[in-house]
Every structure is written in structure tokens, then in C-alpha cells.
Design an enzyme around this catalytic site. Sequence first.
Site, mmCIF file in Angstrom:
data_model
loop_
_atom_site.group_PDB
_atom_site.id
_atom_site.type_symbol
_atom_site.label_atom_id
_atom_site.label_comp_id
_atom_site.label_asym_id
_atom_site.label_seq_id
_atom_site.Cartn_x
_atom_site.Cartn_y
_atom_site.Cartn_z
ATOM 1 N N GLU A 30 4.779 1.927 13.292
ATOM 2 C CA GLU A 30 6.088 2.393 13.530
ATOM 3 C C GLU A 30 7.123 1.541 13.230
ATOM 4 O O GLU A 30 6.781 0.460 13.841
ATOM 5 C CB GLU A 30 6.133 3.116 14.736
ATOM 6 C CG GLU A 30 5.044 4.521 14.700
ATOM 7 C CD GLU A 30 5.537 5.653 15.954
ATOM 8 O OE1 GLU A 30 6.342 6.219 15.651
ATOM 9 O OE2 GLU A 30 4.943 5.392 17.108
ATOM 10 N N CYS A 69 11.150 8.453 11.286
ATOM 11 C CA CYS A 69 9.640 8.768 11.139
ATOM 12 C C CYS A 69 9.189 10.127 10.721
ATOM 13 O O CYS A 69 8.644 10.421 9.733
ATOM 14 C CB CYS A 69 8.933 8.408 12.498
ATOM 15 S SG CYS A 69 9.876 9.277 14.121
ATOM 16 N N HIS A 241 9.108 2.956 8.089
ATOM 17 C CA HIS A 241 10.468 2.804 7.485
ATOM 18 C C HIS A 241 10.896 1.518 8.110
ATOM 19 O O HIS A 241 9.952 0.533 8.628
ATOM 20 C CB HIS A 241 11.340 3.910 8.214
ATOM 21 C CG HIS A 241 11.162 4.406 9.394
ATOM 22 N ND1 HIS A 241 11.657 3.400 10.532
ATOM 23 C CD2 HIS A 241 10.810 5.296 10.133
ATOM 24 C CE1 HIS A 241 11.458 3.936 11.631
ATOM 25 N NE2 HIS A 241 10.855 5.090 11.463
#
Length: 651
Positions: A30, A69, A241
Site C-alpha cells: 500500500e 487505493c 499508487h
Amino acid sequence: MRTILALAFLFLLASMSKAQQPNILWINAEDMSPHLGCYAHPDAHTPIIDAIAKQGIVYDNAFATAPICSPSRSCLATGLYATSLGTQHLRCEVEVPERVVPLAKRLRKLGYFCTNTGKSDYNFNADGVWDAWSNDVAPWRSRNEDQPFFGFITIGETHEGRINTSSKYEEAIGDLPEDLKRDPSKVTLPPFYPDTPEIRRIFAGMYDLATVFDRKVGEIFDALRADGDLENTIVFIFGDHGNGLPRYKRWLNDSGLRVPLVVYVPPKHRKLSGGIFDHKPGEDGYRRTSQLVSFVDFPSTAISLAGGNPTPPMQGIPFLGEQAKERSFVFGARSRADDMFEISRSASDGRYIYIRHFLPHHPYIQNSVIYGDRKSSLRELRRLHEAGELDEHAEKLWAPRKPREELYDLEADPHELNNLAEDEEFESIKTKLERALTVWLLGHRDCGFMPESEYQMRAAAAGQTPFDIAQSRASFDLGAALQVAWQVGSPNLDWVGIIYAFDHSDAAVRYWAAVVLQAKESWTAQEFEWLQEVLHSALQDAAPCVRIAAAEALLRIPPEEKFQVDRTVALAALARELQSDKTWVALEAASAHARLGTRVSGNVAVMKKVRSANRSTPGSPRPYKDFNYASFTGWALEAALASCGEKIEEY
């Protein structure tokens, strides 16, 4: 006898084919930009991933489809752009039609055992998608013998919550040895960040968490080796990302979309890698490729590697396997994040990135809880901003408006400091990317040009899904909506076209006509007289999104003598929508209140009432009823009430 032998031969062929199917494993960090050693990042300590990369492929041009996300994960789960599916907001609850078959279900039909580790967070219900869902380091172990597996593992230690909160950082860092932790005084900062001890501490901690991720990847590879599965498993290691800091996460820049992607390919499956292993590694020891890769391509690639055929409505291009092709552009989208509404889209060819902001009158950092002082990075940036101590690059984060267009040369300007959108020398490049973006928006039927409340209400009324509504040209006049949206923030407006847009049969077109007027920075007396009547009429529109947009446009008109606006009528219209029993409508109205600040002080009593209705019962672990629309509506109203001078209790 011949029939029996033929059937046996076919069964043998099928068994051999199945035995040759590779396992496919995705390991997702993440909130992680390419700060790994294999990307030559000066502060990286990721020896395990770097060693894996030397046995695989390093992708230098891999991109998320959103800088946040759940829309990115929705794309990974389905192989469709979130903007097509209606899952582009963080977070939302969207029904998905039967013809959109999630990747895991497609792979299960090809004989795969499919597992999810960690969160799903796809913006649609994931029940029934997976064979197994657990937090085990090796969830594939519960499959049948000789059955290939697909695993999607999400590792959360690198999430912005750990980066921006000291206690969560300490918990995530665990027993990481002191000699592996970064020295804050020696880390390299991007030029759009100020150089202070606190910023250095934050960046050092972020790189420490990347080392934690590296060690967790090592644990997964150890499990694959122990099970004898490593040499039959193709592994993707990537971020979802950009970093969990301002100007990365939530920003539609290259810094928010570019991700690391390392693909481990065992020797027996290197024939599927497009010939890259026919070449010697570079001087740094890695086999690198500049091929453009987008998240929308990951599911199609997995299907291709598994021996299947990625079929519509999947929208990606396989970049590995026998069906591999190359793409010319990658695209990105930023839509609502929590209570902050945005509609920005981007196109990149890897060298240049073009960003189009369709709500340029919304600042980068909106008035919101998520951009508040609870995050250490925002707290420090805000302190320096208020003290006037930020340089020109960092101060851009706090601009009251965004430019309509941004264009950056990523080769000459990798940190995206110099916006070339108004530079005549780059006009042809901007035009090329703008055209590519327009073709993509129309070709993939971008649902984001219809407000969330509108497509949810249309879908419910028709007994369909947002995807069905957006894909139907009879249901959604995307071309007309986009034509009006393209004018938002323009100094040269097509007034006749805008007036006609207010009478269009599609509410999305009427909505954009009102937004054009929201974004207008100055008015002449003639324009005001001409359009005030149109906006007042729009307060009675059949669609809530149009009524809200018109009210906001009226309340944004400068309070000068020559522009006398009946603000009471606009305030009353916003108050009615805020009390709607439709959660999407209430959230849109609450967000408008947050943007308008002191101009909605007349609605304080209604804001308090609605916020209270969304609160949890005393003693609940969360302040609001859910971590979705109730929270987002409550957060927007917190920001609006604080702007009006109301004290917000801590929780």
C-alpha cells in the site's frame, strides 16, 4: 476402443496443459512509489526484492489507474477502469452487473485456486469472489494437490496511516534492527518538500517501512520455496499508487500514479516473457523494460499467463504471455476521495504527462478532516505555510485553485515542477495527449462525468447498475457532458452553449453547466443579470446534483453591491439536499458546505442536526455509523462548521 483411447488422449493433453499452468502471485504494498534499490533510489534498503528483481523484470513505466487505493484495487480486481464501472470514488458502494466477471472468478473457471490475503476494498461486494480469504503468509496451501493458484496479497505496513502517525509507525516497524533504519539527516527529499527535521523524520520512517515490506516479501518467497512452488510461480511485486504523503497519494501527477513493478519469472516460464531474457542484464544487473504498463493490464495479463483469453468487457492489454502487446498511453483518474470531490483525468506516454482538472476551482488541499492536522506531514506543511516559510514549489500545494491543465516533461523535469501547459513550444505534445485522453474518456464511457448521486439514482430506478447506465449512449449523453465540462475554468466561454446546456434532457449536462458558473472568477454586470435567472431556475431542477451545483454557484458569486444575490434561497436549497435520505445526495450537499465555508453560516443548525444523525451511539469505537458515507458526510460538516466558527469536539 478407439473412442476410449481418444478420450484418454484428450484427458492426458488437458492434464498436461493444466500442469503447465503457472501459479500467479501478486504482492501489493500500500502507498508505495518506486523507492526500491532496483530503482536506484538512494535511500532504499530492500535487498530481498532487489535480489528477486535480478531473476525477473523491472518495469520502469508501471502506473496505477488512480492515485488512491480502492479505485485502483477495483481495476485490479476486474480488469476494467473504475471510471467505466462506477467504482472511481473512495469509498463507494456499487452494484456490478453479471457480465463483469472479477478476475478471480475467471481464473477459477480455468482451474485456479484463488485466494485473497488482507483487505479487498474494491468498492463492490467481494462475497463469493475468492476460494479462500485469510491473513496466512501462504494461503495457497489449502488448495487441491497439483492445482495451480492465484493469490492477491496486500501488505499494509507501508500505508499512509503508519507513515503519518508515530504510534502506528512504531507498531508497523516491529523488531526492525536499528542498523537498518534510515538516518533522517541523510535522506534525500524531493524538491517540492521543505527541508525540516520533521519532514526528514517522516521520509526516513517511510523508507524504514519499505524495508519492512521487503522482509515480508522475503517471508512469502521462503514459503514458496519450502512448498516447492517457487519455480512454478510468476510473482508480481508492486505498489498500489504513490507514497502516502501529499503530492503523491491523491495527486494525479506522475508522483501519484507511478509505481514499482518487479515481476519474477521462473526459468520454466520465461518463454512467456516476450524475449526479455534473451538479453543480458544491464550494467546494474537488472533486466529492465521501458514498456508502458497500467493496472488495467494486470488482469488481462494474468488470464493470458493462465492460458485463457481475456474477453470483453475487460479493457486491458496483456503485457506478458502469448497474447502480449504494447500500449501507447496510460491513463489516470482522480475522483471523490472521502468527502473531497474531484474530477481530474490524465494521459501519459511515459515521457510526458498531461493532466486535465475539470474542477479547477477546487484547491489541491481542500477543507477537510483527511487533510487536517492528524497527519504529521499535513501538520508540518500547514505550519510552514501559515508561517510563510515554504518555497514556491511547496507553496503550490496550498494554491486556492488548480490550473485547468498541467503538462510535464518527465525526462527533463522528473519532479514535475515546471508546468508546460501554456508553453507554445509544447503545444503539439499537449494536443496529442489531450486527444488521446478524449478518445479514452469517450471510448471507455467515463462514468465520472455524471455525478455519483445521479448515476446511483438512475441505476436504482432502472433496476440496472451504474456500469449499465454509463455504457448506454441512450441513457447517458457523455459527449454533451464532456463538451460542457471542458469549458470549466476557461476564460472564453461559449455562453450560448451553456444556456442551451441548462435545458438539456440529461441532468449530467445541466450539472456541468452549473459547474462552469461555479468556476467563473469574475462577472460583468451583463453576465450576472443574464445568468442569475438561469441559476435560480436550476434550483428547481428535477435532479438533486443540479440543484446543489446551482446553489453553490450562486453562493460563490462575489458579495458586491452590483451582484445582489438572494443567498437565502440558495442556502435553503442546500439545506434541503443536506437532509436527503439518499446518502449520495446528502454527501454532495455536505461537501458543498465545506467548500463554501463562512458563506453557509446560515445553515449551522441544519449542519449540526445532520452531523448528529450520522454519529454513532456513545461508546462506539467509531464516531460515525460507518466508515463510508456517514463518516464522509460527518467529516465534511465538521470542516464546514469549523469554518463557521463552531467548536468541534474531539473524539
